[in-house]
Design an enzyme around this catalytic site. Structure first.
Site, PDB file in Angstrom:
ATOM      1  N   ASP A  53       0.761  -1.315  -0.195  1.00 13.70           N
ATOM      2  CA  ASP A  53      -0.093  -0.013  -0.151  1.00 13.70           C
ATOM      3  C   ASP A  53       0.832   1.225   0.181  1.00 13.70           C
ATOM      4  O   ASP A  53       0.491   2.238  -0.814  1.00 13.70           O
ATOM      5  CB  ASP A  53      -0.844   0.064   1.330  1.00 13.70           C
ATOM      6  CG  ASP A  53      -1.755  -1.286   1.309  1.00 13.70           C
ATOM      7  OD1 ASP A  53      -2.313  -1.848   0.248  1.00 13.70           O
ATOM      8  OD2 ASP A  53      -1.322  -1.996   2.318  1.00 13.70           O
ATOM      9  N   HIS A  70      -4.741  -3.126   6.606  1.00 12.65           N
ATOM     10  CA  HIS A  70      -4.490  -3.257   5.362  1.00 12.65           C
ATOM     11  C   HIS A  70      -5.779  -3.871   4.651  1.00 12.65           C
ATOM     12  O   HIS A  70      -6.091  -4.996   4.577  1.00 12.65           O
ATOM     13  CB  HIS A  70      -3.239  -4.697   5.025  1.00 12.65           C
ATOM     14  CG  HIS A  70      -3.327  -5.066   3.486  1.00 12.65           C
ATOM     15  ND1 HIS A  70      -3.171  -4.318   2.383  1.00 12.65           N
ATOM     16  CD2 HIS A  70      -3.709  -6.018   2.945  1.00 12.65           C
ATOM     17  CE1 HIS A  70      -3.082  -4.971   1.220  1.00 12.65           C
ATOM     18  NE2 HIS A  70      -3.601  -6.045   1.503  1.00 12.65           N
TER      19      HIS A  70
HETATM   20  P1  NAI Z   1      -2.099 -18.394  -3.909  1.00 11.32           P
HETATM   21  O1  NAI Z   1      -3.671 -18.854  -3.701  1.00 11.32           O
HETATM   22  O2  NAI Z   1      -1.546 -18.343  -5.298  1.00 11.32           O
HETATM   23  O3  NAI Z   1      -1.332 -18.977  -3.033  1.00 11.32           O
HETATM   24  C1  NAI Z   1      -1.654 -19.370  -1.484  1.00 11.32           C
HETATM   25  C2  NAI Z   1      -0.767 -20.625  -1.146  1.00 11.32           C
HETATM   26  O4  NAI Z   1      -0.812 -20.994   0.225  1.00 11.32           O
HETATM   27  C3  NAI Z   1      -1.358 -21.822  -1.856  1.00 11.32           C
HETATM   28  O5  NAI Z   1      -0.167 -22.456  -2.620  1.00 11.32           O
HETATM   29  C4  NAI Z   1      -1.905 -22.645  -0.721  1.00 11.32           C
HETATM   30  O6  NAI Z   1      -1.662 -23.983  -1.035  1.00 11.32           O
HETATM   31  C5  NAI Z   1      -1.004 -22.159   0.480  1.00 11.32           C
HETATM   32  N1  NAI Z   1      -1.446 -22.494   1.979  1.00 11.32           N
HETATM   33  C6  NAI Z   1      -2.777 -22.526   2.128  1.00 11.32           C
HETATM   34  N2  NAI Z   1      -2.859 -22.862   3.372  1.00 11.32           N
HETATM   35  C7  NAI Z   1      -1.785 -23.074   3.872  1.00 11.32           C
HETATM   36  C8  NAI Z   1      -1.084 -23.645   5.157  1.00 11.32           C
HETATM   37  N3  NAI Z   1      -1.765 -23.899   6.122  1.00 11.32           N
HETATM   38  N4  NAI Z   1       0.068 -23.614   5.155  1.00 11.32           N
HETATM   39  C9  NAI Z   1       1.039 -23.367   3.989  1.00 11.32           C
HETATM   40  N5  NAI Z   1       0.637 -22.957   2.844  1.00 11.32           N
HETATM   41  C10 NAI Z   1      -0.634 -22.636   2.648  1.00 11.32           C
HETATM   42  O7  NAI Z   1      -2.250 -16.711  -3.338  1.00 11.32           O
HETATM   43  P2  NAI Z   1      -1.112 -15.553  -3.371  1.00 11.32           P
HETATM   44  O8  NAI Z   1      -1.621 -14.739  -4.477  1.00 11.32           O
HETATM   45  O9  NAI Z   1       0.336 -16.068  -3.317  1.00 11.32           O
HETATM   46  O10 NAI Z   1      -1.642 -14.627  -2.113  1.00 11.32           O
HETATM   47  C11 NAI Z   1      -1.407 -15.096  -0.809  1.00 11.32           C
HETATM   48  C12 NAI Z   1      -1.891 -14.341   0.260  1.00 11.32           C
HETATM   49  O11 NAI Z   1      -1.254 -13.080   0.185  1.00 11.32           O
HETATM   50  C13 NAI Z   1      -3.368 -14.123   0.150  1.00 11.32           C
HETATM   51  O12 NAI Z   1      -3.879 -14.275   1.433  1.00 11.32           O
HETATM   52  C14 NAI Z   1      -3.426 -12.731  -0.564  1.00 11.32           C
HETATM   53  O13 NAI Z   1      -4.815 -12.222  -0.104  1.00 11.32           O
HETATM   54  C15 NAI Z   1      -2.391 -12.041   0.333  1.00 11.32           C
HETATM   55  N6  NAI Z   1      -2.076 -10.772  -0.104  1.00 11.32           N
HETATM   56  C16 NAI Z   1      -1.497  -9.803   0.640  1.00 11.32           C
HETATM   57  C17 NAI Z   1      -1.150  -8.725   0.238  1.00 11.32           C
HETATM   58  C18 NAI Z   1      -0.808  -7.570   1.156  1.00 11.32           C
HETATM   59  O14 NAI Z   1      -0.525  -6.573   0.937  1.00 11.32           O
HETATM   60  N7  NAI Z   1      -0.777  -7.733   2.375  1.00 11.32           N
HETATM   61  C19 NAI Z   1      -0.876  -8.328  -1.276  1.00 11.32           C
HETATM   62  C20 NAI Z   1      -1.457  -9.550  -2.003  1.00 11.32           C
HETATM   63  C21 NAI Z   1      -2.051 -10.633  -1.615  1.00 11.32           C
END
Ligand code: NAI
Length: 327
Positions: A158, A186
């Site tokens: 952000d 966030h």
């Molecule tokens: P994604 O869905 O591509 O990957 C998430 C991964 O986490 C998947 O491979 C899944 O198998 C794994 N996962 C789920 N539960 C798990 C557990 N208990 N232990 C280990 N791995 C686990 O999602 P992406 O795009 O990589 O985003 C990840 C997170 O980051 C989402 O929650 C998204 O909302 C968040 N995010 C936060 C931002 C921020 O600025 N704080 C910005 C962009 C995304």
């Protein structure tokens, strides 16, 4: 120097893919620090994480000392120095907030416990997975032996968005902007503060000199940028989120530049009227591996109302996870 153990959860996800190669090439801790990567995934995604690890091998990164892949949080966090908690349960259609918080509690509670049980004494935790601030609160609540200041959540994306949107408006370079702050959660209630930010040493709000643009264009554009990316790309921000995670940890460990600060969601010490213990975004400087909240900033009425609204949302989330017995 012994390699630093860096654990990445959700390693097979899109942010993981954008993050791991840059960690291994020195963008997390600097060009002189070797790293051991620990990739934590759910059992169904371990194979995909193994594929990513094969590619990491194929890069022959000089700084990468080893890679371990596991679906066991205890193993993943044993001896961890830097924990990047990226994997989370996304909100799916029709999911109520309570269900979302509960599902994430099921992830961040055991991860907090595993960090408590095995992390190195200098562990630093960054929660990226949403709802990031509240997930960090849950993990911290289950790691009573780890100082709570070590649990942080990411608002650096952000912050970076706020810099580039402002630079585009006033026609300056992002490096001309200093002292940007994201306050609060966030989420769409976050507040990017231009009253304390500076463009070439002058108040950014006076350089812009357009409160309507600030209220009706700038703040919503920064706050809703994630949704705009999804709309355009068909997938959520990944490379920019990974970049922000690297920036967050890099500055925490190596320090912020003289005369500038950054934004991190950290446990409140009560500064600026944010209830103590809430994980809320503040302006911080980092030095010697520690952060401190920038004190004494003037908060005008415009800012106060917006900070209060975002903090109120964090209070609600905290109360909801409390009611669910997650903290
Ligand atoms: P994604 O869905 O591509 O990957 C998430 C991964 O986490 C998947 O491979 C899944 O198998 C794994 N996962 C789920 N539960 C798990 C557990 N208990 N232990 C280990 N791995 C686990 O999602 P992406 O795009 O990589 O985003 C990840 C997170 O980051 C989402 O929650 C998204 O909302 C968040 N995010 C936060 C931002 C921020 O600025 N704080 C910005 C962009 C995304």
């Amino acid at each position: 120097m012994a390699p630093v153990n860096v654990t990445v959860t959700g390693a097979a996800g899109q942010i993981g893919y954008a993050l791991l190669f840059r960690i291994a090439s020195g963008h997390l801790l600097g060009p002189d620090t070797k790293v051991n990567l620990r990739l934590l995934e759910i059992p169904q995604a371990v194979k995909a994480a193994e594929g990513t690890a094969m590619e990491l091998d194929d890069c022959a990164f000089p700084l990468l000392s080893g890679i371990e892949i596991t679906d066991d949080a205890k193993k993943a966090f044993d001896g961890v120095n830097v924990a990047l908690l990226v994997g989370a349960r996304p909100r799916t259609k029709g999911m109520e907030r309570g269900d979302l918080l509960e599902a994430n509690g099921g992830i961040f509670k055991p991860q907090g416990e595993a960090i408590n049980a095995g992390a190195a004494s200098d562990v630093r935790v960054l929660v990226v997975g949403n709802p990031a601030n509240t997930n960090a609160l849950i993990a911290s609540a289950h790691a009573p032996d780890v100082p709570r200041e070590r649990f942080t959540a990411m608002t650096r994306l952000d912050h970076n968005r706020a810099l580039s949107q402002l630079a585009a408006k006033v026609g300056c370079a992002v490096t001309d902007i200093k002292k940007m702050t994201i306050w609060g959660n966030h989420s769409a209630t976050q507040y990017p503060d231009l009253f304390n930010a500076e463009v070439n040493g002058q108040s950014a709000a006076s350089v812009v000199n357009d409160e309507a643009w600030l209220a009706d264009t700038y703040i919503p554009t920064v706050a809703k940028r994630g949704a705009a990316i999804i709309e355009a790309r068909g997938a959520s921000s990944a490379a920019s989120a990974a970049n922000a995670a690297l920036n967050h940890v890099h500055d925490w460990v190596n320090g912020t530049a003289e005369g500038d600060w950054t934004s991190m969601a950290i446990p409140s010490d009560g500064s600026y009227g944010v209830p103590e213990g809430l994980i809320s975004s503040f302006p911080v400087t980092c030095s010697g591996g520690e952060y401190s909240i920038v004190q004494g900033l003037e908060i005008n009425e415009f800012s106060r109302a917006r900070i209060d609204a975002s903090v109120a949302e964090l209070v609600e989330e905290r109360d909801a996870v409390k009611a669910l017995g997650l903290i």
